[in-house]
Design an enzyme around this catalytic site. Structure first.
Site, short mmCIF file in Angstrom:
data_model
loop_
_atom_site.label_atom_id
_atom_site.label_comp_id
_atom_site.label_asym_id
_atom_site.label_seq_id
_atom_site.Cartn_x
_atom_site.Cartn_y
_atom_site.Cartn_z
N ASP B 10 -8.60 60.22 48.33
CA ASP B 10 -9.12 61.68 48.50
C ASP B 10 -8.95 62.02 49.65
OD1 ASP B 10 -10.41 64.35 47.69
OD2 ASP B 10 -12.07 63.40 48.49
N SER B 11 -9.40 63.38 50.18
CA SER B 11 -9.51 63.62 51.50
C SER B 11 -10.49 63.35 52.39
CB SER B 11 -9.36 65.34 51.67
OG SER B 11 -10.65 65.94 51.00
N GLY B 43 -8.32 71.04 52.09
CA GLY B 43 -8.35 72.50 51.39
C GLY B 43 -8.05 73.76 52.10
N CYS B 73 -7.93 64.03 44.35
CA CYS B 73 -7.91 65.31 45.39
C CYS B 73 -7.20 66.24 44.48
CB CYS B 73 -7.72 64.79 46.72
SG CYS B 73 -7.42 66.30 47.84
N ASN B 74 -7.96 67.23 44.28
CA ASN B 74 -7.38 68.64 43.64
C ASN B 74 -6.37 69.13 44.42
OD1 ASN B 74 -8.91 69.81 40.80
ND2 ASN B 74 -10.18 68.38 42.09
N GLU B 152 -19.51 67.08 52.37
CA GLU B 152 -19.41 66.36 53.46
C GLU B 152 -20.39 66.12 54.29
OE1 GLU B 152 -16.17 64.31 54.19
OE2 GLU B 152 -15.70 64.52 52.30
N CYS B 186 -12.42 70.34 42.32
CA CYS B 186 -12.34 69.74 43.52
C CYS B 186 -13.42 68.94 43.32
CB CYS B 186 -12.77 70.85 44.70
SG CYS B 186 -12.93 69.89 46.23
N HIS B 188 -15.02 67.21 45.24
CA HIS B 188 -16.53 67.00 45.95
C HIS B 188 -17.30 67.92 45.23
CE1 HIS B 188 -13.70 66.10 49.54
NE2 HIS B 188 -14.77 65.95 50.17
#
Lengths: 299, 299
Positions: B10-11, B43, B73-74, B152, B186, B188
């Site tokens: 993922d990011s 994103g 990760c979308n 985050e 997403c 997250h």
């Protein structure tokens, strides 16, 4: 040498607030700007990562052949100014000392507030620099990590209600300290000036380092004899010949000053946002830069 | 082959919500997770940059020798799943179809809401995928760019008043549409589930793709005979010998399953935040990965 451009970089758009002041104060200078939008924001990342990115950006400007480098990013300035300035044989201007000096001049009650990214505030660089200038000053600092994402979201968000609430939250403690000036310790923050001013409350002077940095750039160029032609050469059509052209030095033959914009993300969105900050950018070229190909160590 | 790890990336931290479900459902599998915190968030960046980063991440997992790759990760799934899955000779699981399928099953009034990053929502991938599954369903989507920076920022922000206000703002239009379920598009966003649930209002089912993705991973492994030993080999101290050890194949000799965590930023903060999301991470090693050294083109 004098006709070489000035280099300016930031993690994204924030440094454009500095670029704008440099263009205004030094219209005869060409400038190359790099916004590292592909890896923005810097301020939530570790010192090691911030240094690696700063060193790569510096490598790009060395290759470009700039005559002076402006680290227009507080986070990079806080964590990498020392090694960068030591490694280069041309002057490097950072953004923390000029902003600190302006605040030290502005404060009357010797209580200064500083807001910045998590990485800048954690470094405590403003406390150190201001203490060197006047150890009797008290510094109160606060990290405002969401301001950069909000600023990078574009103009619709800069005075948005959510920005206002977050600013109110971040600045609540600072309001209690009795500070009389507040350093915007991140070059993105002038974009949110309105909401920050509202949250800070009346009677507090906001200090943006952008203008002080531009003055520092002029000073650094002058002291080393690095200024380009004082006035930009305006191309207003064919010049009528009034006799033989006398070559009086490189300045007269110089190309007109030029602003070149580079970004590590797509140029389209960057061009639009540059327009919002700089005003018209018709004269500026926007290029994509593959920053990851540059070495992450200084020479 | 079966003892090779599953790769997940993922990011940043968001994919850990998927990792958690995979570990829970498939305790016998080793997993290598990469969070690209050094370049997060994805994103807000352009499709070209998102693809370049996704391809580099994929190169890392090819070199690691994974048996299956999860694009957790979308944003990466929306812009790079096609080329990545075409280039690899092992299965690739993305996060958009499993989440869409769960929403299509859940909706009663055939009105589905989708929230995601700017890059995911702009791609309109959810509209396309859901239309393939059931063209009579109406999809209402909304980009929520500040949710990732808030997620985050760490646990203190996940249910913060500012998050609540931003969520209220983002979801205001969706509340008017009459949707009966909302896809957290997403990885997250499950971290902000509480504020999203509050802002969405009563009677709306939230769909997180994490569990559906884990089920998809199990299915993809089973259909290709790629499962590791069904039960993890627990190291509970020296084994008493009850006779000669019979070698019944690689599974019995396999090392115990292991979770390895990689990040492109500093491991310290990542380790702490992993702990917040996964629970105890005592058994997991955290490594720094220089992702920029990987080629940005697929093989």
């Amino acid at each position: 040498m004098n006709d070489r451009p000035i280099g300016v970089f930031d993690s994204g758009l924030g440094g454009l607030t500095v670029l704008k002041e440099i263009i205004g104060l030094l219209p005869g200078e060409s400038v190359v700007y790099f916004g590292d939008c592909g890896r923005a924001p810097y301020g939530i990342k570790s010192p090691e990562t911030i240094r690696r990115y700063t060193f790569q950006n510096t490598r790009f400007f060395i290759e470009t052949g700039v005559k002076l480098l402006v680290i227009a990013c507080n986070t990079s300035s806080a964590h990498a100014y020392g090694p960068v300035s030591a490694a280069l044989d041309f002057p490097v201007v950072e953004v923390i000392r000029p902003g600190s000096a302006a605040a030290v001049r502005a404060t009357k009650n010797k209580k200064i507030g500083v807001i910045g990214t998590a990485a800048t505030i954690t470094s405590r660089v403003y406390e150190r620099v201001i203490a060197e200038m006047d150890p009797s000053i008290e510094v109160y600092s606060k990290a405002c990590p969401l301001f950069v994402p909000i600023a990078e979201e574009g103009p619709d968000w800069w005075a948005h209600e959510a920005a206002r609430i977050i600013a109110g939250e971040y600045l609540a403690d600072l309001r209690e300290t009795g500070i009389d000036c507040l350093v915007l310790g991140c070059t993105h923050y002038p974009l949110l000036e309105e909401v920050i001013r509202g949250a800070a409350g009346g009677g507090i002077t906001l200090i943006s380092s952008a203008r002080a940095v531009a003055a520092e750039v002029r000073c650094a160029l002058d002291s080393r004899g690095l200024r380009a032609a004082a006035e930009p050469v305006k191309n207003t059509g064919p010049v009528e010949s009034t006799g033989p052209v006398k070559n009086t030095g490189p300045a007269d033959n110089a190309a007109p000053p030029k602003v070149s914009l580079y970004t590590s993300d797509s140029p389209e969105r960057f061009r639009t946002l540059c327009g919002s900050i700089l005003g018209a950018t018709d004269g500026a070229d926007v290029y994509t830069l593959d920053i990851e190909k540059y070495e992450s160590r200084l020479p």
